[in-house]
Write a protein that holds these residues in place. Structure first.
Motif, PDB file in Angstrom:
ATOM      1  N   UNK A   1       0.825  -1.211   0.000  1.00 31.24           N
ATOM      2  CA  UNK A   1       0.000   0.000   0.000  1.00 31.24           C
ATOM      3  C   UNK A   1       0.857   1.258   0.000  1.00 31.24           C
ATOM      4  N   UNK A   2       0.565   2.175  -0.920  1.00 33.15           N
ATOM      5  CA  UNK A   2       1.245   3.463  -1.090  1.00 33.15           C
ATOM      6  C   UNK A   2       2.691   3.303  -1.550  1.00 33.15           C
ATOM      7  N   UNK A   3       3.109   2.076  -1.907  1.00 35.01           N
ATOM      8  CA  UNK A   3       4.423   1.853  -2.513  1.00 35.01           C
ATOM      9  C   UNK A   3       4.264   1.878  -4.032  1.00 35.01           C
ATOM     10  N   UNK A   4       5.204   1.297  -4.741  1.00 24.19           N
ATOM     11  CA  UNK A   4       5.110   1.140  -6.192  1.00 24.19           C
ATOM     12  C   UNK A   4       6.048   0.031  -6.614  1.00 24.19           C
TER      13      UNK A   4
ATOM     14  N   UNK B   1      -3.583   3.968  -9.148  1.00 23.20           N
ATOM     15  CA  UNK B   1      -3.442   5.093  -8.225  1.00 23.20           C
ATOM     16  C   UNK B   1      -2.089   5.184  -7.561  1.00 23.20           C
ATOM     17  N   UNK B   2      -1.192   4.252  -7.866  1.00 25.50           N
ATOM     18  CA  UNK B   2       0.163   4.222  -7.319  1.00 25.50           C
ATOM     19  C   UNK B   2       1.173   4.428  -8.455  1.00 25.50           C
ATOM     20  N   UNK B   3       2.334   4.978  -8.110  1.00 18.79           N
ATOM     21  CA  UNK B   3       3.396   5.098  -9.104  1.00 18.79           C
ATOM     22  C   UNK B   3       2.925   5.825 -10.347  1.00 18.79           C
ATOM     23  N   UNK B   4       3.199   5.220 -11.525  1.00 17.01           N
ATOM     24  CA  UNK B   4       2.831   5.838 -12.792  1.00 17.01           C
ATOM     25  C   UNK B   4       1.524   5.289 -13.361  1.00 17.01           C
ATOM     26  N   UNK B   5       0.860   4.398 -12.636  1.00 16.35           N
ATOM     27  CA  UNK B   5      -0.401   3.838 -13.130  1.00 16.35           C
ATOM     28  C   UNK B   5      -1.540   4.843 -12.987  1.00 16.35           C
ATOM     29  N   UNK B   6      -2.542   4.688 -13.856  1.00 14.68           N
ATOM     30  CA  UNK B   6      -3.703   5.575 -13.805  1.00 14.68           C
ATOM     31  C   UNK B   6      -4.484   5.364 -12.509  1.00 14.68           C
ATOM     32  N   UNK B   7      -4.997   6.428 -11.935  1.00 16.18           N
ATOM     33  CA  UNK B   7      -5.922   6.269 -10.803  1.00 16.18           C
ATOM     34  C   UNK B   7      -7.255   5.758 -11.324  1.00 16.18           C
TER      35      UNK B   7
ATOM     36  N   UNK C   1      14.438   4.240   0.265  1.00 19.69           N
ATOM     37  CA  UNK C   1      13.549   5.386   0.097  1.00 19.69           C
ATOM     38  C   UNK C   1      13.619   5.911  -1.327  1.00 19.69           C
ATOM     39  N   UNK C   2      14.818   5.978  -1.877  1.00 21.29           N
ATOM     40  CA  UNK C   2      14.984   6.466  -3.247  1.00 21.29           C
ATOM     41  C   UNK C   2      14.302   5.553  -4.257  1.00 21.29           C
ATOM     42  N   UNK C   3      14.353   4.247  -4.004  1.00 17.75           N
ATOM     43  CA  UNK C   3      13.706   3.295  -4.908  1.00 17.75           C
ATOM     44  C   UNK C   3      12.215   3.583  -5.024  1.00 17.75           C
ATOM     45  N   UNK C   4      11.593   3.959  -3.927  1.00 18.34           N
ATOM     46  CA  UNK C   4      10.161   4.236  -3.942  1.00 18.34           C
ATOM     47  C   UNK C   4       9.863   5.658  -4.435  1.00 18.34           C
ATOM     48  N   UNK C   5      10.714   6.613  -4.053  1.00 21.26           N
ATOM     49  CA  UNK C   5      10.463   8.002  -4.436  1.00 21.26           C
ATOM     50  C   UNK C   5      10.515   8.195  -5.947  1.00 21.26           C
ATOM     51  N   UNK C   6      11.281   7.380  -6.635  1.00 23.65           N
ATOM     52  CA  UNK C   6      11.422   7.491  -8.095  1.00 23.65           C
ATOM     53  C   UNK C   6      10.054   7.575  -8.785  1.00 23.65           C
ATOM     54  N   UNK C   7       9.084   6.840  -8.245  1.00 19.91           N
ATOM     55  CA  UNK C   7       7.756   6.814  -8.863  1.00 19.91           C
ATOM     56  C   UNK C   7       6.669   7.348  -7.924  1.00 19.91           C
ATOM     57  N   UNK C   8       7.048   7.844  -6.776  1.00 23.24           N
ATOM     58  CA  UNK C   8       6.069   8.287  -5.776  1.00 23.24           C
ATOM     59  C   UNK C   8       5.873   9.793  -5.721  1.00 23.24           C
ATOM     60  N   UNK C   9       6.773  10.544  -6.356  1.00 22.48           N
ATOM     61  CA  UNK C   9       6.670  12.000  -6.290  1.00 22.48           C
ATOM     62  C   UNK C   9       6.745  12.613  -7.681  1.00 22.48           C
ATOM     63  N   UNK C  10       6.268  13.846  -7.776  1.00 22.31           N
ATOM     64  CA  UNK C  10       6.341  14.612  -9.017  1.00 22.31           C
ATOM     65  C   UNK C  10       6.808  16.030  -8.685  1.00 22.31           C
TER      66      UNK C  10
END
Length: 341
Positions: free
Chosen positions: A50-53, A79-85, A199-208
């Motif tokens: 949940x909330x990862x990617x 709704x996670x990472x680069x997938x459509x919500x 943290x960096x592994x997840x942030x790559x697709x978790x932030x814009x």
């Protein structure tokens, strides 16, 4: 015709690990992800928490692939990472994730599914196997197994509806933060379960990157994920259904995980699976909830043995190479250089 498949280097890895960006069409948009390894071999489907990617598996997959070519398809859940919500107005019901697994199964025309899940991804894999055992080769569940039972009361139901009404109105850019604030919020939200590289592994697709505030970022997951939904599969029913799983299954728990209050129900289910399934492995491993990301070798050694026993290489004829696209430019590069990460 020669098809060029694009690859990308993980900026926070000491080795060059190649994968291909994937876009899978679904009725509401796309499911994004990473295809690791040969495209002519049926992949293991990897489902994050949940909330990862799909970056959740950036360290574990290369470790598992050191000695042999194994294909992995790691996806970003809706709704996670680069997938459509999901479309505006919809909530994230657990059963929608089960349906998604079936959609991926049918889209690729896999003979069977091989599943690797972490946290929520483990729950999705477990329930998918209970419902469709004939479609699953084996499953591997990291630090979770069955869905957590929710306490239903008028207060919890009202709170869910209030949150739905609140987040469904969001139209503006989410709150933005400096790089340091982003890291602090990740540490707090994940209860210090993640190491710096993880943290960096997840942030790559978790932030814009914020379009409104220079030098700031926002979390790009769908706010509607914060709406709590009720999953009414009782512990008694779960025990009954868990006894039916005959598929080879790998289960592990992290010794320092932060969900101790759910352990009693967890152990009940594990005991039932062990009792009725001759191909069940259960391990307790020292580490946090994200042990597979922080110290992949700890769990990786055990998973390799499980895969050597149960993962039979199967040739796969991928019909649509258009699912692969150019790598998404990293937004972390400047911060990695600036902070010497």
């Amino acid at each position: 015709m020669t098809t060029v498949l694009h690859t990308k280097r993980l900026i926070n890895s000491s080795t060059i690990n190649h994968f291909k960006e994937v876009t899978i069409p679904v009725p509401w948009g796309k499911i994004s992800g990473k295809w690791w390894g040969p495209t002519n071999e049926k992949p293991i489907l990897c489902i994050h928490g949940f909330r990862d990617n799909c970056g959740s598996f950036d360290k574990l997959i290369p470790f598992l692939s050191q000695d042999r070519d194994i294909s992995f398809l790691a996806i970003d859940l809706p709704g996670h990472g680069f997938s459509s919500p999901f479309p505006k107005g919809m909530i994230y019901n657990f059963m929608n994730y089960i349906i998604l697994v079936q959609q991926i199964y049918e889209y690729f025309s896999f003979s069977k599914l091989s599943l690797l899940g972490h946290s929520l991804g483990s729950m999705i894999s477990f329930i998918s196997t209970i419902l469709y055992p004939e479609k699953v080769d084996f499953l591997m569940c990291i630090d979770a197994l069955h869905p957590l039972q929710s306490t239903v009361s008028k207060e919890t139901v009202r709170n869910s509806i209030d949150n739905y009404m609140k987040y469904n109105k969001f139209t503006k850019e989410p709150p933005s933060y400096t790089w340091e604030e982003i890291l602090d919020k990740m540490n707090i939200a994940y209860k210090h379960s993640l190491g710096k590289d993880s943290t960096l592994c997840l942030l790559e697709r978790n932030i814009a990157v914020s379009k409104e505030f220079h030098g700031k970022y926002y979390f790009n997951s769908d706010p509607m994920l914060k709406v709590r939904t009720m999953f009414n599969w009782t512990q008694e029913q779960m025990i009954k259904d868990a006894a039916t799983i005959a598929n080879p299954i790998f289960i592990c728990e992290a010794k320092q995980n932060y969900a101790r209050k759910y352990r009693k129900n967890f152990y009940e289910i594990v005991n039932i699976v062990q009792k009725h399934n001759k191909d069940c492995e259960f391990h307790t491993i020292s580490g946090t909830h994200h042990l597979h990301l922080n110290e992949p070798e700890k769990i990786g050694i055990l998973l390799k043995k499980f895969l050597n026993k149960h993962n039979k290489s199967e040739t796969y004829n991928l019909k649509d190479f258009s699912i692969f696209s150019s790598p998404v430019p990293s937004i972390l590069s400047a911060q990695v250089v600036k902070h010497k990460l």
